[in-house]
Structure formats: C-alpha cells, structure tokens
Scaffold this motif. Sequence first.
Motif, PDB file in Angstrom:
ATOM      1  N   LEU A   1       0.503 -16.215  10.412  1.00 54.94           N
ATOM      2  CA  LEU A   1       2.261 -15.888   9.317  1.00 54.94           C
ATOM      3  C   LEU A   1       2.845 -15.014  10.305  1.00 54.94           C
ATOM      4  CD1 LEU A   1       0.900 -13.593   6.677  1.00 54.94           C
ATOM      5  CD2 LEU A   1       1.329 -11.725   8.130  1.00 54.94           C
TER       6      LEU A   1
ATOM      7  N   VAL B   1      13.696  -8.949   4.801  1.00 50.43           N
ATOM      8  CA  VAL B   1      11.822  -8.890   4.697  1.00 50.43           C
ATOM      9  C   VAL B   1      12.321  -7.819   4.009  1.00 50.43           C
ATOM     10  CG1 VAL B   1      10.051  -8.046   5.271  1.00 50.43           C
ATOM     11  CG2 VAL B   1      11.517  -8.993   6.888  1.00 50.43           C
ATOM     12  N   GLU B   2      12.823  -6.894   3.605  1.00 43.98           N
ATOM     13  CA  GLU B   2      12.641  -5.942   2.336  1.00 43.98           C
ATOM     14  C   GLU B   2      13.625  -6.355   1.169  1.00 43.98           C
ATOM     15  OE1 GLU B   2      14.215  -1.448   1.734  1.00 43.98           O
ATOM     16  OE2 GLU B   2      15.042  -3.273   1.375  1.00 43.98           O
TER      17      GLU B   2
ATOM     18  N   LEU C   1      10.592  -9.059  -0.175  1.00 45.47           N
ATOM     19  CA  LEU C   1       9.329  -8.432  -0.790  1.00 45.47           C
ATOM     20  C   LEU C   1       9.502  -7.815  -1.939  1.00 45.47           C
ATOM     21  CD1 LEU C   1       7.229  -7.293   2.556  1.00 45.47           C
ATOM     22  CD2 LEU C   1       6.254  -8.739   0.628  1.00 45.47           C
ATOM     23  N   PHE C   2      10.880  -7.447  -1.951  1.00 42.44           N
ATOM     24  CA  PHE C   2      10.870  -6.998  -3.141  1.00 42.44           C
ATOM     25  C   PHE C   2      10.952  -8.160  -3.764  1.00 42.44           C
ATOM     26  CE2 PHE C   2      13.669  -6.196  -6.994  1.00 42.44           C
ATOM     27  CZ  PHE C   2      13.915  -5.230  -7.129  1.00 42.44           C
TER      28      PHE C   2
ATOM     29  N   GLU D   1       9.165 -10.707  -4.111  1.00 45.87           N
ATOM     30  CA  GLU D   1       8.197 -11.424  -4.211  1.00 45.87           C
ATOM     31  C   GLU D   1       6.992 -10.332  -5.456  1.00 45.87           C
ATOM     32  OE1 GLU D   1       5.762 -11.980  -0.083  1.00 45.87           O
ATOM     33  OE2 GLU D   1       7.413 -13.392   0.200  1.00 45.87           O
ATOM     34  N   THR D   2       7.202  -9.100  -5.357  1.00 39.63           N
ATOM     35  CA  THR D   2       7.047  -8.374  -5.676  1.00 39.63           C
ATOM     36  C   THR D   2       6.852  -8.339  -7.040  1.00 39.63           C
ATOM     37  OG1 THR D   2       6.876  -6.855  -4.012  1.00 39.63           O
ATOM     38  CG2 THR D   2       5.707  -5.920  -5.453  1.00 39.63           C
ATOM     39  N   VAL D   3       8.282  -8.627  -7.916  1.00 34.56           N
ATOM     40  CA  VAL D   3       8.900  -8.423  -8.581  1.00 34.56           C
ATOM     41  C   VAL D   3       8.694  -9.930  -9.727  1.00 34.56           C
ATOM     42  CG1 VAL D   3      10.726  -9.414 -10.544  1.00 34.56           C
ATOM     43  CG2 VAL D   3      10.958  -7.718  -8.223  1.00 34.56           C
TER      44      VAL D   3
ATOM     45  N   HIS E   1       4.895  -8.507 -10.605  1.00 37.12           N
ATOM     46  CA  HIS E   1       4.504  -6.983 -11.232  1.00 37.12           C
ATOM     47  C   HIS E   1       4.290  -8.098 -12.696  1.00 37.12           C
ATOM     48  CE1 HIS E   1       5.662  -3.572 -12.643  1.00 37.12           C
ATOM     49  NE2 HIS E   1       5.497  -3.141 -11.945  1.00 37.12           N
TER      50      HIS E   1
ATOM     51  N   PHE F   1       2.978  -8.216 -16.229  1.00 36.39           N
ATOM     52  CA  PHE F   1       2.810  -7.791 -17.185  1.00 36.39           C
ATOM     53  C   PHE F   1       3.361  -7.918 -18.583  1.00 36.39           C
ATOM     54  CE2 PHE F   1       6.690  -5.085 -19.664  1.00 36.39           C
ATOM     55  CZ  PHE F   1       5.500  -4.351 -20.534  1.00 36.39           C
TER      56      PHE F   1
ATOM     57  N   LYS G   1      -0.324  -9.826 -19.492  1.00 31.71           N
ATOM     58  CA  LYS G   1      -1.110  -8.526 -20.896  1.00 31.71           C
ATOM     59  C   LYS G   1      -0.231  -8.588 -22.392  1.00 31.71           C
ATOM     60  CE  LYS G   1      -2.865  -5.543 -17.693  1.00 31.71           C
ATOM     61  NZ  LYS G   1      -2.004  -5.329 -16.249  1.00 31.71           N
TER      62      LYS G   1
END
Lengths: 268, 268, 268
Positions: free
Chosen positions: C6, C223-224, C227-228, C230-232, C235, C239, C242
């Motif tokens: 990692l 990094v923030e 990560l944002f 990646e999360t977007v 997410h 969504f 669905k």
Amino acid sequence: MDRMKLVLQYFQTNSESISNGICIVLALVSVKLYTTFDFNCPCLPQYNKLYSMGVMIVPPIILFFLGVLVNRHTGIMMDEWVRPIGKRTKNPAVVKFLFSAMLQRSLLAPMVWILVTLMDGKIFICAFSMGVDPNTFTGMPNNTGLDVHRLMAKVPCKEDVIFRNSSFRKAVSRYVRCYSQAFGWSILLLLIMVGALGRLIKPCFDNRGSSMQTRYWSNYLDVEQKLFDETVALHTRDFARKCVVQFFEGVQEEENEREVLNLPYPQP
Amino acid sequence: MDRMKLVLQYFQTNSESISNGICIVLALVSVKLYTTFDFNCPCLPQYNKLYSMGVMIVPPIILFFLGVLVNRHTGIMMDEWVRPIGKRTKNPAVVKFLFSAMLQRSLLAPMVWILVTLMDGKIFICAFSMGVDPNTFTGMPNNTGLDVHRLMAKVPCKEDVIFRNSSFRKAVSRYVRCYSQAFGWSILLLLIMVGALGRLIKPCFDNRGSSMQTRYWSNYLDVEQKLFDETVALHTRDFARKCVVQFFEGVQEEENEREVLNLPYPQP
Amino acid sequence: MDRMKLVLQYFQTNSESISNGICIVLALVSVKLYTTFDFNCPCLPQYNKLYSMGVMIVPPIILFFLGVLVNRHTGIMMDEWVRPIGKRTKNPAVVKFLFSAMLQRSLLAPMVWILVTLMDGKIFICAFSMGVDPNTFTGMPNNTGLDVHRLMAKVPCKEDVIFRNSSFRKAVSRYVRCYSQAFGWSILLLLIMVGALGRLIKPCFDNRGSSMQTRYWSNYLDVEQKLFDETVALHTRDFARKCVVQFFEGVQEEENEREVLNLPYPQP
C-alpha cells in the motif's frame, strides 16, 4: 527444494561471483576505453617513444589500481588483517589466499589493455617507426626537405600531407604491425600456459586439508560481513519503527491534554 | 524467506545504492554534456586563455554543487547536524562519515568532466597554442599579414581560411594534444592511486568497533526518515478517509432533514 | 507485507513524484522545442534586437505559465487557500510550502530554455552583432555599398551573399558566442550555487518540528483530494446503478402492461 533455492541465491550474491563480474566489466571497459580513446601520435622524433610508452604503461597501472579499489576481496582481506584477534586466531593462509584472489582479478583488465594495444598495433607503429630501415621499402618520398629521421617519425600520421596515399607509409606500417601482433600473441600464449600449468601442478604441492580450510574461512569472512549488513538493516528498521510510532503517539497525547497543536488525529 | 525478501528490498531501495546510481548518472551526464556542448574557441590572443579556463573550471564547479544538491546524504547529514539532541546524543563521527560520503560522490562528475576535456584536448589547444614555438614545425604560412602571435592564436580554428588543409596546423594541434593527454592520464593515475592506497591503508588506522557503529547509525538515520514518510502516508490516508466519509454522511443527513440540496443519494 | 505494498503504491502515485516527472518532461520539451524551432534573424538594424529579445523572453514566460497550469500543487494550494475554515484552522506555512514547491517546479523549464539559447549563442549573435567594433577583425568586406551599421547587422545571416565563406563573419560570430556561453555558464553557476547552499543552510534556520508538520499537512491535502475523487467515483457508481436498475424495472412493468417498447430484457 527450498534449501536449493537458498543456496543458489547465496551463490548469486556471492562475493566470488560479484568480483568475477566486476573484473569482466572492467576488462570490457578497458577495451571500450581503448576504442573510444583518440590515440594521437605526435609524429616528432623526440616525443614519439615517450608518448607511446605512456599510453602503453599508464592506463594498465590505472586499471590495476581501479581493480584493487573496486574488488570486494580487498576489503575482506584488510578487515581480516587488522581485526583484533579475539577468540578466533588469525590464519595467514587465509589472508594470502584473499590477496592472491584480489591480485589475479585486478590484473585481468590491465592485461586486456596491453593485449588490445599490441593486436591493434597503432602504438607500436608510433613508437618504433623511426627504428625501421627505410631502404628495405621502395617509394620513399625524397622531394621533401626533411632528413630520414624526421620523415620516418611522420609515418604514424596518416593525414599528413607528405604521406597522403603513399604506399611507402602503408608498407612500413604493415611491417611494424606484424611485430606488434607477434608480441601480443606471444604474451597471451605465455600467460595462458602459465595459468593452465599452475592449475594442473598446484594441487600436487598443496596440503589438501589446509587448502580446504582456507577456502572455508575465506567464504566465512565474506558471509559474516554480509550478514552483519543484513542484521543492521533489520535492526535499524525495527528501532526506527519504534521511534516514529512513539513520535506520532506523543503528538496525539499532547493534543489530548492541551490542544496546542492543530494536528488532528483519527478517533480510535 | 520473507525476512530475506524484506532485506533484499531494503538493499535495493537503500540510500547508498540510490546515491551511487545518481552519481554515475551525473558522471554520464557530464560526458554527454561535453560531447553535445559546442566548444567555440574565440581564436583571439587576449580571449583564448580566459575562455578555455572558464570551460575547464566553471562546469566542474556546477557539477559539484549539483552533486551536493541531489545527493540524499546531504539531507540526512544536515538533519542529523541541526536536530535537537533529545535522548540520543549526537555522534560527530556519523556526521563526518556522511559528509565524506557526500563529498566523494559529488566529486565524481567534476573529475569526469576534467578528464574528458583533457583527453579530448580541444580546450588545451585553445589555451596553449600561443605558447608553442612555431619554428619547431615546418610549413608555417607566411603570406598572411598577421604577426606570429595572432597567427598562433588561430590554430584552434579549423575552418579558418588561413589554415585550411594546412599540415602545420595539424602538427601544432597534435603536439599540444599530447601534453593534454599526458596531463589527463597523470591526474587519473594520481587519483586512482590515492583511492586504492586509501582503501588499503585506512582500515589499519581505524578503530574497528567505532567504524561499525558509525555504519549502523548512518543506516539508522536513513531508515528513520523513510519510515517517517511512510508513516505520514499511512496516517494521512487513514485520517483523510474518515474526513471524506464524514463529509458524505453529512451531505446525506442535511438532505434528509431539510432537502435543500438536489444531490441524490442511494437508499440504504 | 500488504501494508508495505500500500505504501509503495502511494509513493509511486505520489503527487510529489508526478509533479517532478511533469517538470522534467516540460524541461525536455523546451530543449526539443528550441532545437526544432527555426530561429530566423531578420538581419535589419532596427529589428535584430527586438526579435532576439522576443525569442529570449516570451517562450520562458509561456513555459512558466504552462508549468503553473499543469502542476498538481497549484490546485492543492488554491483549494487550501480558499476553503472555508471549518474545524481545521488554516496554516499559512502549508500554503507557503505548496507555493514554493509549485514555483520551483514551474521555473525549471524556462531556465532550461534560457540556458540552451545562451549556450547555443545564435540569439546573442543576432542581438549584439551590431555592437561589435569591426576594426578588431581583419578581412571586413569593403566593396559593398552598405554602411558599417547595416553590414554588421547582416553578420547573423550565414547565407547572405556578402558573407558567403567569409572568415570575418565567422570571427565575429565566434567572438559574440563566447560572451553568450560565458553568460550561460555564469547564470547556471549562480543558480546551482544558490540551490546547493540553500539546501545546506536552510535546515539550520528551520524549526525542525514545524517543518515536519508542514510536510505532514501538504501530504494530507493531496491524499484528501484523491480520496474524495475515489469516493465520488464509488458513490456515483452505486447510485447510478440503483437508478438504472429502477428504470429497467419501470420499463419492464410498463411493457408488461402495455407492450409499447420493443426493448428486450433478460428473463430472471
């Protein structure tokens, strides 16, 4: 099978094989150096021999000392020689063995340089063109204002206006070059014969047991150094990890108590 | 076996080997720079020497400082020197060891530049062609309106109309070049001999134990810095993940309560 | 071992190393640009200087802004500067650190352009050939109807009929080029010395703890953002899946009822 792998790995990272590799690389470097080096005969009676001797002698000395410098055996030998005695008595045979191993490997590159220069012959022509009797060859240019001595000194300079497209110059060069190559082959023959006979005859005079012992100890010294380095790497890593983790924990605690630093930390 | 892998990986990413790699790359860069650099002798009596000295001295200084700049040992050494003492006392031997390691590596590229320029000889010809006595060589052009001083200054300029295809120019160049190469070989010989003797003699004067200790600590400092960076990467990642997840949850909640934002979210 | 992987992955995709890579690519691009760019001196007294200054100044400015544009640090810095304060107070040291990192990297390519132009010397010859005193050099063509000023302005144009194969033109060019190269080497020397001394002296004046904190935060900001993103990606994918599935179910029901659409669907 695992045991085999480990042994193979050890032979790969063995000092013996690394040293051999370095020697071969140095020998190739010496060939490469010779081909890229712009040999530049001055073509002046009083400088020709000096310059040639310099090119013939100085680079082999440099290559020899370079070999000594980069050879791993040098370090092992010196360490064994100067170490405090402790509980293991010093064995002069081991130092002798390491020294001869170092010497043999360091002499490879200089020998290659000398042989390559002799085979190529340019340096020999530069050094000995003045010693050739010009009457043996026909077509000597005689309409120049130079005496024979100065004229023969110009033989190695191909691009000089006196010898442009002169078959006299080519004939003299060919003649000197023959001698140069003969010298080269003779030296090579001698070296290889001495080496081969040495290997054949040496076991007859050696005490078998002590030579095996020497081999064992020279290997031991090598492995000891490597294991020390490996253990240092592991130990420092362990120790550094502890220190760094402590630093991060320290930062966390300070914040908990007094909230002086703005450094946030993840909630446990 | 796992332990072995870890160690091997550490040796590969060791500062020592990285620094060595950078040094060798710098040395190769200096050779490449010399060959691509368009050396341009002004061929004017008052500028020749100045320009030559500039090309001989300034680039090695630049390469030396570049070596200092990119060397990882520089950073480690300065950090060790200026750090607050804390619980670990400072060892001047470690700083000295790191400093000498840095210096040796930084001096490689400048030395290569100087040796390459001397072997090539162009700069020497530019600087010292005026100092040659032209009467030693035959065929000096005497139908030009220039005095001897200005004429000899034009020797390095091959394409100049005075010396086109002149064997006088070539003879002078060869002569000066001999000196240049002799200088180059002598310097190389000296350096290598000093290095080799240094390696042979140094262990005799060293305290064995303290030199091993120094090796341990220089390794430790290197590993500590690396581990700090790694831990920072892990710590920031952990912390950032928490913050980002919190942000997404916050958005979700706000929407649930007031439905102000049009940002949809998956139904759990 | 997983943890190691990692970390290694993070070091590989670190903003720092990506930014460094982009900088080096930009510097190489600027060298390539200069060599392919067809420098075209007008050889007219009133335009020579203007054109040269343009080539000397405009491309470095373009390269600088290009560096600012593609540098990842620029985005991180601006985000940190304009973000709402929230629970984490703003640290001006972090913004300063990011700004200096951005500036250093953006200045590399322009500097390379300027140095390459000075080493090559063509632009210098174009700009300053008029300022040379022609009486220092012999062989000035005097059968042309031009005054000295206009004549000297034509020196940079090799293919001009006045100076074809003229050793006067070559001598003047060599002279101006010497100055150009001297300027280049001096600037390079100055830059490298400032850099090396800066690296050596800077740790002496830094507060050790605060500089480590700055390093931590600049890493965190990087990094923030990642990560944002990646999360977007995760997410939105969740969504969207669905929604699409819901749509297909809606279509299915509609079709079952009225069979309007010909859209086939897999039988469950």
